[in-house]
Scaffold this active site. Structure first.
Site, PDB file in Angstrom:
ATOM      1  N   CYS A  15     -32.702  42.743  35.483  1.00 25.05           N
ATOM      2  CA  CYS A  15     -32.569  41.349  35.943  1.00 25.05           C
ATOM      3  C   CYS A  15     -31.181  40.812  35.605  1.00 25.05           C
ATOM      4  O   CYS A  15     -30.492  40.225  36.447  1.00 25.05           O
ATOM      5  CB  CYS A  15     -33.630  40.471  35.285  1.00 25.05           C
ATOM      6  SG  CYS A  15     -35.331  40.923  35.658  1.00 25.05           S
ATOM      7  N   ASP A  67      -1.137  41.980   4.047  1.00 25.21           N
ATOM      8  CA  ASP A  67      -0.108  41.024   3.656  1.00 25.21           C
ATOM      9  C   ASP A  67      -0.266  40.768   2.151  1.00 25.21           C
ATOM     10  O   ASP A  67      -1.366  40.895   1.616  1.00 25.21           O
ATOM     11  CB  ASP A  67      -0.292  39.736   4.459  1.00 25.21           C
ATOM     12  CG  ASP A  67       0.594  38.613   3.955  1.00 25.21           C
ATOM     13  OD1 ASP A  67       1.817  38.831   3.857  1.00 25.21           O
ATOM     14  OD2 ASP A  67       0.065  37.533   3.646  1.00 25.21           O
ATOM     15  N   CYS A 113     -35.971  41.903  32.083  1.00 24.71           N
ATOM     16  CA  CYS A 113     -35.436  43.180  31.627  1.00 24.71           C
ATOM     17  C   CYS A 113     -33.937  43.227  31.896  1.00 24.71           C
ATOM     18  O   CYS A 113     -33.366  42.305  32.493  1.00 24.71           O
ATOM     19  CB  CYS A 113     -36.129  44.351  32.318  1.00 24.71           C
ATOM     20  SG  CYS A 113     -35.810  44.447  34.085  1.00 24.71           S
TER      21      CYS A 113
END
Length: 706
Positions: free
Chosen positions: A17, A423, A14
């Site tokens: 952890c 650009d 999970c």
């Protein structure tokens, strides 16, 4: 000096952890680490003197496994996982237990002992991963989602054992009704809750693992896309890792191009869809660059390798995608901090619930089932999946479409952008000068004027000269030139058919570049050249506006040229005649005015502005320095890809926020119901498992992004 180390982490169940491992690693001097539950990887920036073994030792002391990545495939690693076996066995044994508990009419004499016989393997064998993880974490003074699951299922199982062996629940003829609410009275047993919760959670974990594999399919296909062998010009096949820059290799029709290179012989059409997402093959010939991982769809090619191994464009794409998937959104970091203290809080809440119900005189059965329901419904694994699964799918789908997302920070920036600076050359336009008009002097022929100019310019390397030569060759054969001479900033001259021909820049501020063609000093005609606008630029600008973005054109070209291009594509804000530093100033001025700015560019002169912008978007055909300075890289040389990048990024962020909302909503809504005795533990387990499945399924919707 620092370097990066990546580890594969095992044993995580999970988000808590991952949070624990991350905290332990970050306590090391000079270490900055992130641990991703969904990808099961840790990425750490460490001092040069630190080794991977030191990090592995810390992870193992925390109760998990760690190793440096190997050539072993993800599929092979997961094939050995007994999760499917546990799930199938648990489901087969749990179904009769649940049915017997839910249908009192089926509760024959000694049905409870059959339920115990079937439920015991489910709780002990099926639930072993939960119990083992809870025990390992307990040894390290920590609690995770598995602690809640183990506590809940073991409590239900042990209560049932007590009732069966020491109470009256084992007597023949014992029955009890099933209710969706907590709290049957008397010698109640909860074997259906113990077995059902275990099976539901195993189902959720199996679906989660399967969905995570699907979510990572795009990255795995990217990693596996490259050729494994390469054909040398003499016909021999060798492993591709033996290829070195400068080596020649053969690409037959239908073969993968083994690595990045330059065509030295032959011509063909190359299918680049695997890299760029474009379905139309691109024609290549001698001198053209080709990319490893693309497919030779036409003729035979001889290619000189320019980049191999980790330096290839394909390897860089995979690295960018993997790095992006390892990131964490700011909102996910908040969720991780919450999940870190969530489990102890829930255990305390369960004990409080137990005490409240016992104190209220409701009876031990009602108190017990309410407390177990609190433990089960509160498991926060959906929180840990909210961001990683969406990132896995979103970045993987982006790679399939030729959009590389550098990290989760880029996604968060896209959501706020309201202005996009473009650009001109190479981004809005093709970057290729073309002859747009030939104006001969009275009595002269337009083709003749163009052929004279093309003959002289054939010896020139200037972009204008190459454009004139291309146009002239389309009209006829060019005569040889003698005594060629080029004068920087002025033009070229040479002798053609015994006469002096001069091609020089004309004067005047117009929307096109004019050159004059003279023979023996007499004007023969004038040529107009300009950079062609990409056909997809105008539709892309319209789509930017529909997304709420204001386009701004910034270019070093003359004002008249810039305004012509802007009018052609539908841009009203134009900044012309700016040097590279001037583009940075343009971005800064827009930011100072309170606008959140994205910059799209492709050249070295765009790199500083890309870095300054809140979001930098580099065209993939541009320079490496521009790509390195950007947050998003477009492998398609097409401005519409920038629109897709913005849409995909925004959609991914929406999915992440939606996941987190629903993950929290399940807990916020479920905990009070469980504490109030309104949830049977088995129903709580089903709801918790569904929350994880819902979050993962929601993320998988990004696979359908178009």
């Amino acid at each position: 000096m620092t370097r990066q180390i990546e580890l594969e982490i095992g044993g995580m169940t999970c988000a808590a952890c991952a949070n624990r491992i991350e905290k332990k690693l970050n306590r090391l001097d000079g270490v900055t680490a992130t641990v991703n539950y969904a990808t099961e990887k840790a990425r750490a920036t460490v001092p040069d003197v630190m080794t991977a073994a030191e990090l592995i030792a810390v992870v193992e002391k925390t109760g998990y496994t760690a190793a440096e990545p190997t050539a072993e495939t993800v599929a092979e690693t997961r094939a050995a996982d007994p999760l499917t076996t546990r799930l199938v066995l648990s489901a087969v044994l749990s179904i009769p237990v649940i049915l017997l508990a839910m249908v009192p009419a089926w509760q024959f004499d000694y049905w409870q002992w059959l339920s115990l016989t079937l439920a015991a393997p489910v709780v002990c064998y099926g639930g072993w991963p939960f119990h083992r993880s809870a025990f390992v974490n307990l040894r390290h003074g920590a609690a995770t989602m598995d602690t809640l699951v183990s506590l809940g299922t073991l409590a239900a199982f042990l209560w049932s054992l007590w009732a069966l062996f020491l109470g009256d629940a084992g007597m023949p003829g014992m029955t009890h009704p099933f209710t969706l609410r907590a709290g049957a009275e008397g010698d109640a047993i909860y074997l259906e809750a113990a077995a059902g919760v275990t099976t539901f959670l195993l189902t959720g974990r199996w679906a989660e693992a399967r969905a995570k594999r699907r979510a990572g399919d795009a990255l795995r296909s990217l990693l596996e896309m490259g050729a494994k062998t390469v054909t040398l010009p003499d016909g021999r096949e060798v492993p591709v890792d033996q290829l070195r820059p400068g080596d020649l290799f053969l690409v037959r029709p239908g073969q993968l191009i083994a690595t990045d290179g330059e065509v030295t012989e032959g011509s063909s059409a190359v299918d680049r869809s695997l890299i760029t997402g474009e379905s139309v093959p691109v024609e290549v010939a001698e001198g053209d660059a080709v990319t490893g991982g693309t497919v030779n769809a036409g003729g035979r090619l001889i290619v000189r390798a320019t980049r191999v191994g980790a330096d290839t464009q394909l390897a860089q794409m995979a690295r960018l995608v993997e790095e992006a998937q390892a990131g964490k959104a700011a909102v996910q970091r908040l969720a991780d901090r919450i999940s870190g203290v969530f489990v102890p809080t829930v255990v305390a809440l369960a004990l409080g619930t137990l005490g409240y119900w016992l104190g209220s005189g409701a009876g031990p059965a009602a108190a017990f089932t309410a407390a177990v329901a609190v433990l089960i419904i509160a498991c926060p694994c959906a929180l840990g999946l909210a961001t990683p699964t969406a990132l896995l799918v979103g970045t993987g789908r982006g790679a399939q479409l030729g959009i590389l997302i550098r990290g989760v920070e880029a996604l968060e920036s896209v959501r706020r952008v309201d202005t996009i600076v473009l650009d001109k050359t190479g981004t809005v336009t093709t970057g290729l000068m073309t002859v747009r008009e030939v104006v001969p002097e009275p009595g002269r022929d337009a083709d003749e004027v163009l052929l004279l100019a093309g003959a002289v310019e054939a010896a020139s390397e200037h972009p204008l000269g190459r454009a004139i030569t291309r146009a002239a060759r389309a009209r006829g054969d060019l005569q040889p030139v003698a005594d060629f001479q080029a004068t920087a900033g002025v033009g070229v001259r040479g002798t053609v058919a015994g006469e002096l021909v001069e091609v020089a820049r004309g004067s005047g501020a117009t929307a096109q570049t004019w050159v004059e063609v003279r023979v023996a000093g007499a004007l023969q005609g004038r040529l107009a050249l300009s950079d062609a606008v990409r056909p997809e630029s105008a539709p892309a600008i319209a789509r930017f506006r529909r997304l709420g973005l204001t386009p701004v054109l910034a270019t070093g070209d003359a004002q008249a040229v810039a305004e012509r291009v802007a009018a052609e594509i539908g841009v009203t804000e134009v900044v012309a005649e700016v040097l590279p530093a001037g583009k940075v100033d343009v971005v800064k001025q827009l930011q100072a005015a309170g606008r959140v700015v994205a910059m799209v560019g492709d050249g070295v002169n765009d790199a500083a502005a890309l870095a300054q912008a809140d979001l930098g978007i580099a065209m993939g055909a541009g320079t490496d320095v521009a790509i390195e300075a950007s947050d998003l890289t477009l492998m398609r040389d097409d401005l519409s890809a920038a629109v897709d990048a913005v849409r995909l990024s925004r959609r991914t962020v929406q999915i992440i926020h939606g996941n987190l909302f629903w993950a929290f909503a399940y807990n916020v809504a479920g905990l009070p119901l469980a504490a109030a005795g309104l949830l049977n533990p088995m129903i709580a387990g089903a709801a918790m498992a569904f929350s994880s499945i819902f979050v993962v399924a929601n993320s998988l919707r990004l696979r359908r992004f178009r």
